[in-house]
Scaffold this active site. Structure first.
Site, PDB file in Angstrom:
ATOM      1  N   TYR A  96       0.858  -1.185   0.000  1.00 44.24           N
ATOM      2  CA  TYR A  96       0.000   0.000   0.000  1.00 44.24           C
ATOM      3  C   TYR A  96       0.895   1.237   0.000  1.00 44.24           C
ATOM      4  CZ  TYR A  96      -4.399   2.397   0.213  1.00 44.24           C
ATOM      5  OH  TYR A  96      -5.470   3.190  -0.115  1.00 44.24           O
ATOM      6  N   ARG A 160      -9.166   9.949  -8.902  1.00 43.66           N
ATOM      7  CA  ARG A 160      -8.384  10.775  -7.966  1.00 43.66           C
ATOM      8  C   ARG A 160      -7.581   9.839  -7.069  1.00 43.66           C
ATOM      9  NH1 ARG A 160      -8.298  12.444  -2.999  1.00 43.66           N
ATOM     10  NH2 ARG A 160     -10.164  11.235  -2.491  1.00 43.66           N
ATOM     11  N   LYS A 178      -5.673  -2.347  -0.877  1.00 44.88           N
ATOM     12  CA  LYS A 178      -6.504  -2.076   0.298  1.00 44.88           C
ATOM     13  C   LYS A 178      -7.122  -3.362   0.835  1.00 44.88           C
ATOM     14  CE  LYS A 178      -8.246   2.058   1.947  1.00 44.88           C
ATOM     15  NZ  LYS A 178      -8.274   3.482   1.619  1.00 44.88           N
ATOM     16  N   GLU A 249     -13.707   4.303  -3.040  1.00 48.73           N
ATOM     17  CA  GLU A 249     -12.290   4.646  -2.904  1.00 48.73           C
ATOM     18  C   GLU A 249     -11.818   5.532  -4.050  1.00 48.73           C
ATOM     19  OE1 GLU A 249      -8.391   4.543  -1.288  1.00 48.73           O
ATOM     20  OE2 GLU A 249     -10.287   3.857  -0.442  1.00 48.73           O
ATOM     21  N   ASP A 250     -11.228   6.664  -3.718  1.00 49.00           N
ATOM     22  CA  ASP A 250     -10.511   7.514  -4.673  1.00 49.00           C
ATOM     23  C   ASP A 250     -11.352   7.931  -5.879  1.00 49.00           C
ATOM     24  OD1 ASP A 250      -8.324   7.610  -3.072  1.00 49.00           O
ATOM     25  OD2 ASP A 250      -7.107   6.200  -4.197  1.00 49.00           O
ATOM     26  N   ASP A 272     -13.935   5.523   2.448  1.00 50.14           N
ATOM     27  CA  ASP A 272     -12.771   5.579   3.335  1.00 50.14           C
ATOM     28  C   ASP A 272     -12.061   6.921   3.249  1.00 50.14           C
ATOM     29  OD1 ASP A 272     -10.903   4.348   5.190  1.00 50.14           O
ATOM     30  OD2 ASP A 272      -9.481   4.448   3.529  1.00 50.14           O
ATOM     31  N   ASP A 273     -12.039   7.556   2.076  1.00 50.67           N
ATOM     32  CA  ASP A 273     -11.380   8.857   1.934  1.00 50.67           C
ATOM     33  C   ASP A 273     -12.054   9.901   2.819  1.00 50.67           C
ATOM     34  OD1 ASP A 273      -9.575   7.989  -0.171  1.00 50.67           O
ATOM     35  OD2 ASP A 273     -11.363   7.901  -1.421  1.00 50.67           O
ATOM     36  N   ASN A 419      -0.420  11.988   0.994  1.00 52.37           N
ATOM     37  CA  ASN A 419       0.522  10.954   0.577  1.00 52.37           C
ATOM     38  C   ASN A 419       0.370  10.713  -0.915  1.00 52.37           C
ATOM     39  OD1 ASN A 419      -1.605   8.884   0.176  1.00 52.37           O
ATOM     40  ND2 ASN A 419      -1.723   8.822   2.409  1.00 52.37           N
TER      41      ASN A 419
END
Length: 600
Positions: A96, A160, A178, A249-250, A272-273, A419
């Protein structure tokens, strides 16, 4: 489908033997006519793991280590997860963040070489597949060697990815990585995890023009097409797997909030973001405030970056202040300021604010407009500086030194959370040097320890990594089967994480438990999640209702969110966490029993 389920015993033994590798027993080699065709030595799992770890460490670059592990995951799941769990601190940054970011950037180029050709690593769904997505799901089911319905999916459209932007189909490395953490950290069954990428195109000219790009070379669809197509995919998933947890996610910021708003109250899902990041940072903030020397309600919190993650974190901090200190939402919200690419976010700045930014827009600034972080720092005089900007070195030495000067009577809280490292607002070393070693620090990416030159004292940086919380949310949902995931259930996870520091960690002033304890911490957070879900009447599996209600912690008001749980609940969680087989005999018995339960 029936032909796959009814495969003969010999095929099962061949499959199990192949996955046992060099640990395949001599009698099985004899039965499969392998005598003389493989090395004679019969190893145990310890030697297999030793060899794999030596090979991993011999790879000269992080990306090569990632490629080695990805291939191992396809060849031998049991060995892969034994390796990850026994060397979690070393391997988590490879599967990850930060290495997964590099893997995403190169995904189309390395894909054919990291997965054996016959392996299905997940679903790649295009706009052209949407009207036949039930068939896509059926294809997936028939491709799996172990016929378990998935309990959890991580789904992205690659728009993203981390701080790297629109990577299209290359973002598939994120759901895969993940889900490996869901397994290693919290014990979900790897055979019941499903990574999905929605290959709806990319707006990146780089990938549209890359001849080796594996995704759809077309611009992304408009919002109406996006939501319609995504809705069909999600509806099909819930039809096929009614108990599945969907983790978004993203996605791009607007779509991240839009999907969560559409689905959170009618299906089992979370983002989760937005929610996971908020939860883990809230836990670190709770720990930091205890050491800061400034009253929690006197904190002045400046966020740099106003995307989905930043706003999600801030909203959870607001909820914490309201619930924990009995202040109004407006009083709590007044503790927060935001800076985006155009400066401090105010209601009278003169531009049209994105919908998710309106909540935190300041109305008390009169005519003051701060166009830079430096201006905002002088105006707000923050006690806490939180970065989710993806701007490398946004917290320069002047900013860090000024944070130290502004807080002479309390320790400054500085959280550079972007990150990978190439997007981090500052490093741990920079924050320590510029604050005379007074900083309360947590980052989104891993940084090395820092030795204070004058004393030789070694300080360990806290990493506010979502891996502390999302695995527990996933396991908790898989076990107790809530109808939905509420903000208070996630808040209970935050409280439990802050409570999980042991005496040594507290004495060292650390904000999070050591990552080596991730498995035990995940069990505790899962127990808190399930206990809170039961308190809210939000559990479909009555087994957990009986356990929680029969073992209620003394003095706990079930109307408050405590993050507490009993040893009985914790023990039950630990007993149900998946683990890789620890011996050849255990592995072969479990595998053959699964393949042919009637023949054992």
């Amino acid at each position: 489908m029936s032909e796959i389920v009814g495969r003969p015993r010999r095929n099962s033994i061949e499959l199990v033997g192949a996955k046992a590798g060099t640990a395949m027993p001599a009698e099985m080699r004899q039965a499969l006519n392998l005598r003389g065709l493989v090395p004679a030595s019969v190893e145990d799992f310890t030697k297999q793991e030793m060899r794999a770890f030596q090979q991993l460490m011999s790879k000269p670059s992080s990306l090569e280590k990632y490629e080695f592990l990805a291939n191992l995951r396809c060849i031998n799941v049991n060995l892969f997860f034994r390796l990850v769990m026994n060397h979690f601190k070393e391997i988590a940054p490879i599967i990850y963040t930060p290495t997964v970011g590099e893997a995403c950037l190169n995904y189309s180029h390395i894909y054919p070489f990291i997965y054996p050709g016959h392996m299905s690593v997940g679903l790649f769904i295009t706009l052209g597949d949407v009207d036949n997505v039930d068939l896509v799901i059926q294809n997936y089911r028939e491709s799996m060697t172990e016929h378990n319905d998935p309990e959890i999916t991580v789904i992205t459209d690659g728009s993203r990815i981390l701080g790297l932007g629109d990577l299209g189909i290359n973002g598939m490395a994120i759901p895969i990585g993940k889900l490996q953490l869901y397994v290693a950290a919290a014990g979900l069954n790897p055979a019941r995890t499903l990574p999905i990428v929605l290959d709806f195109g990319t707006n990146s000219k780089k990938y549209q023009n890359d001849p080796l790009y594996l995704g759809t070379r077309q611009p992304r669809p408009d919002d109406e097409t996006f939501y319609n197509a995504t809705g069909k995919v999600l509806s099909a998933l819930y039809r096929a797997f009614p108990d599945i947890l969907v983790q978004f996610e993203d996605f791009s910021t607007d779509h991240a909030f839009g999907l969560l708003d559409q689905w959170r109250n009618k299906a089992l899902c979370f983002n989760d973001d937005i929610q996971g990041t908020g939860s883990v940072i809230l836990a670190g903030f709770i720990s930091a405030v205890e050491q800061a020397g400034i009253a929690p309600t006197d904190q002045r919190i400046l966020f740099v970056g106003a995307g989905s993650a930043g706003v999600g974190v801030a909203k959870q901090l607001v909820e914490y202040m309201v619930l924990e200190y009995n202040i109004s939402e407006e009083q709590a919200k007044a503790m927060f300021w935001f800076v985006d690419s155009r400066g401090m976010i105010t209601a009278n700045r003169g531009d049209k604010l994105a919908a998710h930014k309106v909540y935190f827009a300041r109305h008390d600034n009169d005519d003051t407009q701060c166009t830079s972080l430096e201006d905002a720092l002088e105006y707000v005089k923050p006690t806490a500086l939180i970065g989710l900007s993806t701007i490398y070195k946004a917290f320069n030495e002047n900013i860090l030194s000024r944070m130290n000067e502004l807080n002479p009577h309390g320790r400054p809280i500085i959280f550079p959370l972007s990150n990978p490292e190439s997007k981090a607002e500052c490093t741990f070393e920079e924050a320590m040097r510029c604050t005379n070693n007074r900083v309360l620090f947590a980052s989104g990416t891993a940084f090395p320890e820092y030795t204070i030159p004058e004393t030789g004292e070694v300080r360990v940086p806290a990493q506010g990594n979502n891996m502390y919380v999302f695995p527990s949310i996933g396991l908790g949902a898989a076990l107790c089967k809530p109808s939905r995931i509420t903000d208070t259930m996630i808040y209970a996870v935050s409280k439990a994480l802050a409570n999980s520091l042991d005496n040594k960690e507290r004495a060292r002033g650390e904000l999070y438990p050591r990552i080596e304890r991730i498995r035990d911490v995940s069990a505790r957070l899962t127990a808190a999640f399930i206990t809170q879900a039961v308190h809210e009447g939000n559990v479909r599996d009555q087994h957990w209702v009986h356990i929680v209600e029969a073992n209620m912690p003394e003095g706990v008001d079930t109307k408050t969110v405590s993050g507490l749980f009993t040893k009985r609940v914790l023990g039950e969680v630990k007993a149900l966490m998946w683990e890789p087989a620890s011996s050849v005999e255990q592995y072969m018995f479990e595998a053959i029993t699964f393949e042919n339960p009637d023949e054992i």
